[in-house]
Enzyme design. Structure first.
Site, PDB file in Angstrom:
ATOM      1  CG  ASP A  54      -1.720   1.143   1.475  1.00  0.00           C
ATOM      2  OD1 ASP A  54      -1.729   1.911   0.371  1.00  0.00           O
ATOM      3  OD2 ASP A  54      -2.189   1.305   2.353  1.00  0.00           O
ATOM      4  CB  VAL A  55       1.749   3.773  -2.798  1.00  0.00           C
ATOM      5  CG1 VAL A  55       2.412   2.761  -3.626  1.00  0.00           C
ATOM      6  CG2 VAL A  55       0.444   4.148  -2.951  1.00  0.00           C
ATOM      7  CG  ASN A  81       0.727   4.440 -12.834  1.00  0.00           C
ATOM      8  OD1 ASN A  81       0.172   5.043 -13.787  1.00  0.00           O
ATOM      9  ND2 ASN A  81       0.240   3.175 -12.492  1.00  0.00           N
ATOM     10  CE1 TYR A 149      -6.849  11.035 -10.756  1.00  0.00           C
ATOM     11  CE2 TYR A 149      -7.662  12.699 -12.245  1.00  0.00           C
ATOM     12  CZ  TYR A 149      -7.145  11.627 -11.982  1.00  0.00           C
ATOM     13  OH  TYR A 149      -6.269  11.086 -13.060  1.00  0.00           O
ATOM     14  CE  LYS A 153      -3.524  11.757 -10.840  1.00  0.00           C
ATOM     15  NZ  LYS A 153      -2.167  10.859 -10.715  1.00  0.00           N
TER      16      LYS A 153
END
Length: 244
Positions: A54-55, A81, A149, A153
């Protein structure tokens, strides 16, 4: 052989990029939540290392890079990614919990992976390496109802710039690829109908995700004295440039 770490490698863009790197002779650590999908990406390659993680967990990411160090002794490329679209809705319509989950995966996860990669790239000999962050068209212009989101970003762009600046003294390059409408499992609905700025639902063109892998391979293949700082790769006819 160069060593790469690819997060979100179990599907979509991550899978395509990981396979392209393996095909180009890289040793690749495949990172994602589900071991079975990572093994599918590896396809039995002896140059692939499957690391479920889990990043968003600092401990899991530290363990990931410790395993890469034990196995191959270095890391030359990190493709940050892993990501999620997160909740849909205006700011007053999404929960704090959903916001935090999106930030943990899309932003904190990228930071944690970059932190461990930078630490190893500084210590290894020869030193240095490259980080490529997967941004998004949303790093330039949002879709309706994508506040979590889109915010992450935009933040990835700041992370890219800071890593690029701070890495100069250590031969660490950092660039970003912003992708619009690559055809993957995550974007399958776009071809059927995507929410437009005026509220309409309209189908949008997509393009073959293989082109993303080719672009990342180009960025990764540059000598460390050169860097693609930002690349935008989008479906030619998607409604991005212009007024809507």
């Amino acid at each position: 052989m160069n060593v790469a770490v690819v997060t979100g490698a179990g599907s979509g863009i991550g899978r395509q990029v990981a396979r392209a790197l393996l095909g180009a002779g890289y040793r690749v650590a495949l990172v994602g939540r589900r071991a079975e999908t990572l093994r599918e990406t590896a396809g039995g390659s002896g140059a692939a290392l499957v690391v479920p993680a889990d990043v968003g967990s600092a401990e899991a990411v530290a363990d990931l890079f410790a395993e890469v160090r034990r196995t191959w002794g270095r890391v030359d490329l990190l493709f940050n990614n892993a990501g999620t679209f997160g909740p849909a809705g205006a700011a007053d319509e999404i929960s704090v919990e959903d916001w935090r989950r999106t930030v943990d995966t899309n932003l904190t996860g990228a930071f944690l992976c970059a932190r461990e990669a930078v630490r190893l790239m500084k210590e290894q000999r020869p030193r240095g390496g490259r980080i490529i962050n997967n941004g998004s068209i949303s790093a330039h212009s949002p879709r309706p109802g994508s506040v979590a989101y889109t915010a992450t970003k935009h933040a990835i762009t700041g992370l890219t710039k800071s890593l690029s600046l701070d890495g100069r003294a250590y031969d660490i390059a950092c660039g970003q690829i912003d992708i619009g409408n690559a055809a993957t499992e995550m974007t399958a609905g776009i071809a059927e109908g995507a929410r437009q700025a005026d509220g309409r639902l309209a189908p949008e063109p997509t393009f073959d995700v293989e082109q993303v892998a080719r672009a990342v391979l180009y960025m990764a293949g540059l000598p460390l004295e050169a860097n693609v700082q930002f690349m935008t790769l989008a479906a030619t006819k998607m409604p991005f440039i212009g007024r809507g």
